[in-house]
Motif scaffolding. Structure first.
Motif, PDB file in Angstrom:
ATOM      1  N   LEU A  11       0.836  -1.204   0.000  1.00  0.00           N
ATOM      2  CA  LEU A  11       0.000   0.000   0.000  1.00  0.00           C
ATOM      3  C   LEU A  11       0.869   1.252   0.000  1.00  0.00           C
ATOM      4  CD1 LEU A  11      -3.220   0.533   2.061  1.00  0.00           C
ATOM      5  CD2 LEU A  11      -1.469   2.299   2.089  1.00  0.00           C
ATOM      6  N   PHE A  12       1.926   1.259   0.845  1.00  0.00           N
ATOM      7  CA  PHE A  12       2.839   2.394   0.876  1.00  0.00           C
ATOM      8  C   PHE A  12       3.400   2.675  -0.508  1.00  0.00           C
ATOM      9  CE2 PHE A  12       7.140   3.963   0.821  1.00  0.00           C
ATOM     10  CZ  PHE A  12       7.148   5.034   1.703  1.00  0.00           C
ATOM     11  N   LEU A  13       3.890   1.638  -1.166  1.00  0.00           N
ATOM     12  CA  LEU A  13       4.524   1.825  -2.468  1.00  0.00           C
ATOM     13  C   LEU A  13       3.517   2.298  -3.512  1.00  0.00           C
ATOM     14  CD1 LEU A  13       7.386   1.540  -3.537  1.00  0.00           C
ATOM     15  CD2 LEU A  13       6.803  -0.738  -4.380  1.00  0.00           C
ATOM     16  N   ALA A  14       2.286   1.812  -3.423  1.00  0.00           N
ATOM     17  CA  ALA A  14       1.262   2.256  -4.372  1.00  0.00           C
ATOM     18  C   ALA A  14       0.965   3.739  -4.195  1.00  0.00           C
ATOM     19  CB  ALA A  14      -0.008   1.430  -4.184  1.00  0.00           C
ATOM     20  N   ARG A  43       1.314   5.306   9.274  1.00  0.00           N
ATOM     21  CA  ARG A  43       1.719   6.512   9.994  1.00  0.00           C
ATOM     22  C   ARG A  43       1.942   6.228  11.471  1.00  0.00           C
ATOM     23  NH1 ARG A  43      -2.685  10.141   6.629  1.00  0.00           N
ATOM     24  NH2 ARG A  43      -1.201  11.060   5.130  1.00  0.00           N
ATOM     25  N   ALA A  44       1.062   5.412  12.059  1.00  0.00           N
ATOM     26  CA  ALA A  44       1.209   5.071  13.472  1.00  0.00           C
ATOM     27  C   ALA A  44       2.459   4.219  13.686  1.00  0.00           C
ATOM     28  CB  ALA A  44      -0.034   4.323  13.960  1.00  0.00           C
ATOM     29  N   HIS A  45       2.735   3.330  12.760  1.00  0.00           N
ATOM     30  CA  HIS A  45       3.903   2.443  12.894  1.00  0.00           C
ATOM     31  C   HIS A  45       5.201   3.231  12.848  1.00  0.00           C
ATOM     32  CE1 HIS A  45       6.174  -1.339  12.445  1.00  0.00           C
ATOM     33  NE2 HIS A  45       6.942  -0.661  11.605  1.00  0.00           N
ATOM     34  N   TYR A  46       5.303   4.172  11.900  1.00  0.00           N
ATOM     35  CA  TYR A  46       6.547   4.916  11.717  1.00  0.00           C
ATOM     36  C   TYR A  46       6.595   6.226  12.501  1.00  0.00           C
ATOM     37  CZ  TYR A  46       7.955   1.696   8.018  1.00  0.00           C
ATOM     38  OH  TYR A  46       8.330   0.582   7.326  1.00  0.00           O
ATOM     39  N   GLY A  47       5.463   6.641  13.107  1.00  0.00           N
ATOM     40  CA  GLY A  47       5.444   7.895  13.845  1.00  0.00           C
ATOM     41  C   GLY A  47       5.714   9.098  12.953  1.00  0.00           C
ATOM     42  N   ASP A  48       5.190   9.053  11.738  1.00  0.00           N
ATOM     43  CA  ASP A  48       5.461  10.094  10.749  1.00  0.00           C
ATOM     44  C   ASP A  48       4.263  10.147   9.793  1.00  0.00           C
ATOM     45  OD1 ASP A  48       7.976  11.708   9.471  1.00  0.00           O
ATOM     46  OD2 ASP A  48       6.741  10.833   7.851  1.00  0.00           O
ATOM     47  N   PRO A  49       3.914  11.311   9.316  1.00  0.00           N
ATOM     48  CA  PRO A  49       2.762  11.400   8.390  1.00  0.00           C
ATOM     49  C   PRO A  49       3.012  10.707   7.051  1.00  0.00           C
ATOM     50  CG  PRO A  49       3.806  13.550   8.674  1.00  0.00           C
ATOM     51  CD  PRO A  49       4.407  12.646   9.693  1.00  0.00           C
ATOM     52  N   PRO A  62      10.289  13.393   4.024  1.00  0.00           N
ATOM     53  CA  PRO A  62      11.656  12.875   3.896  1.00  0.00           C
ATOM     54  C   PRO A  62      11.786  11.410   4.337  1.00  0.00           C
ATOM     55  CG  PRO A  62      11.725  15.114   4.720  1.00  0.00           C
ATOM     56  CD  PRO A  62      10.272  14.730   4.706  1.00  0.00           C
ATOM     57  N   LEU A  63      11.055  11.040   5.402  1.00  0.00           N
ATOM     58  CA  LEU A  63      11.124   9.641   5.841  1.00  0.00           C
ATOM     59  C   LEU A  63      10.548   8.704   4.779  1.00  0.00           C
ATOM     60  CD1 LEU A  63      11.751   7.498   7.946  1.00  0.00           C
ATOM     61  CD2 LEU A  63       9.487   7.914   8.954  1.00  0.00           C
ATOM     62  N   ALA A  64       9.448   9.120   4.149  1.00  0.00           N
ATOM     63  CA  ALA A  64       8.857   8.296   3.096  1.00  0.00           C
ATOM     64  C   ALA A  64       9.832   8.134   1.931  1.00  0.00           C
ATOM     65  CB  ALA A  64       7.548   8.906   2.617  1.00  0.00           C
ATOM     66  N   ASP A  65      10.534   9.234   1.571  1.00  0.00           N
ATOM     67  CA  ASP A  65      11.537   9.117   0.508  1.00  0.00           C
ATOM     68  C   ASP A  65      12.645   8.145   0.907  1.00  0.00           C
ATOM     69  OD1 ASP A  65      10.491  10.806  -1.452  1.00  0.00           O
ATOM     70  OD2 ASP A  65      11.335  12.604  -0.514  1.00  0.00           O
ATOM     71  N   HIS A  66      13.001   8.152   2.160  1.00  0.00           N
ATOM     72  CA  HIS A  66      14.059   7.258   2.651  1.00  0.00           C
ATOM     73  C   HIS A  66      13.588   5.790   2.640  1.00  0.00           C
ATOM     74  CE1 HIS A  66      17.536   5.987   5.000  1.00  0.00           C
ATOM     75  NE2 HIS A  66      16.700   5.335   5.811  1.00  0.00           N
ATOM     76  N   LEU A  67      12.298   5.582   2.941  1.00  0.00           N
ATOM     77  CA  LEU A  67      11.776   4.216   3.022  1.00  0.00           C
ATOM     78  C   LEU A  67      11.485   3.596   1.663  1.00  0.00           C
ATOM     79  CD1 LEU A  67       9.207   4.629   5.960  1.00  0.00           C
ATOM     80  CD2 LEU A  67      11.352   3.334   6.036  1.00  0.00           C
ATOM     81  N   ALA A  68      11.249   4.441   0.655  1.00  0.00           N
ATOM     82  CA  ALA A  68      10.752   3.935  -0.627  1.00  0.00           C
ATOM     83  C   ALA A  68      11.693   2.891  -1.243  1.00  0.00           C
ATOM     84  CB  ALA A  68      10.532   5.087  -1.599  1.00  0.00           C
ATOM     85  N   GLY A  69      12.992   3.183  -1.260  1.00  0.00           N
ATOM     86  CA  GLY A  69      13.943   2.252  -1.868  1.00  0.00           C
ATOM     87  C   GLY A  69      13.979   0.904  -1.165  1.00  0.00           C
ATOM     88  N   PRO A  70      14.188   0.863   0.169  1.00  0.00           N
ATOM     89  CA  PRO A  70      14.207  -0.417   0.867  1.00  0.00           C
ATOM     90  C   PRO A  70      12.897  -1.204   0.739  1.00  0.00           C
ATOM     91  CG  PRO A  70      15.207   1.265   2.234  1.00  0.00           C
ATOM     92  CD  PRO A  70      14.622   1.978   1.046  1.00  0.00           C
ATOM     93  N   ILE A  71      11.761  -0.488   0.769  1.00  0.00           N
ATOM     94  CA  ILE A  71      10.474  -1.184   0.641  1.00  0.00           C
ATOM     95  C   ILE A  71      10.336  -1.789  -0.758  1.00  0.00           C
ATOM     96  CG2 ILE A  71       7.973  -0.817   0.484  1.00  0.00           C
ATOM     97  CD1 ILE A  71       8.218   1.067   2.875  1.00  0.00           C
ATOM     98  N   ARG A  72      10.751  -1.045  -1.782  1.00  0.00           N
ATOM     99  CA  ARG A  72      10.658  -1.564  -3.155  1.00  0.00           C
ATOM    100  C   ARG A  72      11.549  -2.813  -3.308  1.00  0.00           C
ATOM    101  NH1 ARG A  72      11.679   2.823  -5.517  1.00  0.00           N
ATOM    102  NH2 ARG A  72       9.558   3.421  -6.089  1.00  0.00           N
TER     103      ARG A  72
END
Length: 296
Positions: A11-14, A43-49, A62-72
């Motif tokens: 869902l995050f990646l979508a 958002r609750a899991h990562y404590g970030d919007p 910025p956190l979402a940008d950081h997570l995108a690569g590892p999640i993909r």
């Protein structure tokens, strides 16, 4: 922190790639409220919007940008694991196959099996190992791939398949003075005994039942030298039919049906349950069956 659900990572990646909860819902086949609920869990899991609604769509933090690569990469790895099916290509294999078998099988089976394996897997090699007390452990650990022979000790945790049935013959020099071998002439002859081999107990049981005590003039641990001994003497050797026939042909020896009844036995291919579904081991087993079953 609890482990995150794999569906939430999709869902995050979508959302990240579409920039829209609506388009993410369409991609995932979910309702928009389901996507919103899932995004709230992220958002609750990562404590970030993670994503902020802007005029151009959902903008990643910025956190979402950081997570995108590892999640993909994680989702790609999961996809690879889900699609993985083990296979075996003998034409490209450099595998060293390890097969446990008796000394007799070295003469009767090994040349045929080696030729068949090398035809299909020309870069492979083969190692023959003995049938001994440590065989079960070697099959279990992978130090041996399969075992071929009469091996009554392999039961729980092992698979087996009958390769052929084995009877008994007596071999001797051509022109032996006894001529047609009878029960009495067999009992009165001098014998050479090959002490190695799991079938020897069947022979001893049959002799005891028949009330025959052989005069053993020579005992050998294996078949090496047996043809020369028989050619130069009037000794008789009682052997399983396959090895007896092979030695008779190679050395020009005479061969007779054994005049006392001896139980036949099953020569089987054995393998450990751990490799039942392994494609490499399955190929080796099927090659053994296809190559060896018709030899007897």
């Amino acid at each position: 922190m609890p482990d995150i659900d794999l569906r939430l990572l999709r869902l995050f990646l979508a959302v990240y790639e579409t920039g829209s909860t609506t388009r993410a819902a369409v991609r995932l086949g979910l309702s928009q409220p389901s996507v919103s609920i899932g995004l709230g869990q992220l958002r609750a899991h990562y404590g970030d919007p993670l994503f902020v609604q802007m005029p151009g769509g959902m903008t990643p933090t910025p956190l979402a940008d950081h997570l995108a690569g590892p999640i993909r990469r994680a989702l790609d790895d999961v996809g690879t694991l889900s699609a993985y099916r083990a296979g075996f290509d003998p034409s490209r294999s450099t595998r060293r196959f390890r097969i446990a078998m008796s000394d007799a099988s070295h003469l009767t089976l090994l040349p045929h099996l080696f030729a068949a394996i090398r035809r299909a897997a020309p870069h492979s090699s083969l190692e023959a190992s003995p049938i001994d007390a440590g065989l079960g452990e070697r099959l279990s650990s992978g130090a041996a791939d399969i075992a071929i022979g009469l091996i009554p000790g392999l039961e729980a945790g092992f698979y087996q398949r009958v390769l052929y049935y084995q009877g008994w013959v007596a071999i001797h020099r051509a022109g032996h003075p006894l001529g047609l071998l009878t029960r009495d002439s067999y009992a009165g002859a001098d014998h050479v005994e090959v002490t190695n081999g799991t079938g020897q107990s069947l022979l001893h049981t049959a002799l005891e039942a028949a009330g025959i005590t052989r005069r053993i003039a020579l005992s050998l641990p294996g078949f090496l030298g047996l043809p020369s001994v028989l050619t130069g003497s009037d000794l008789i050797a009682t052997l399983p039919r396959h090895i007896g026939t092979a030695l008779s042909r190679q050395a020009g020896l005479g061969i007779s049906d054994c005049p006392i009844p001896i139980d036949s036995f099953q020569v089987k291919v054995h393998w450990h349950a751990r490799v039942q579904a392994d494609p490499t081991n399955a190929w080796l087993r099927e090659t053994a069956f296809a190559t060896l079953a018709h030899l007897v």
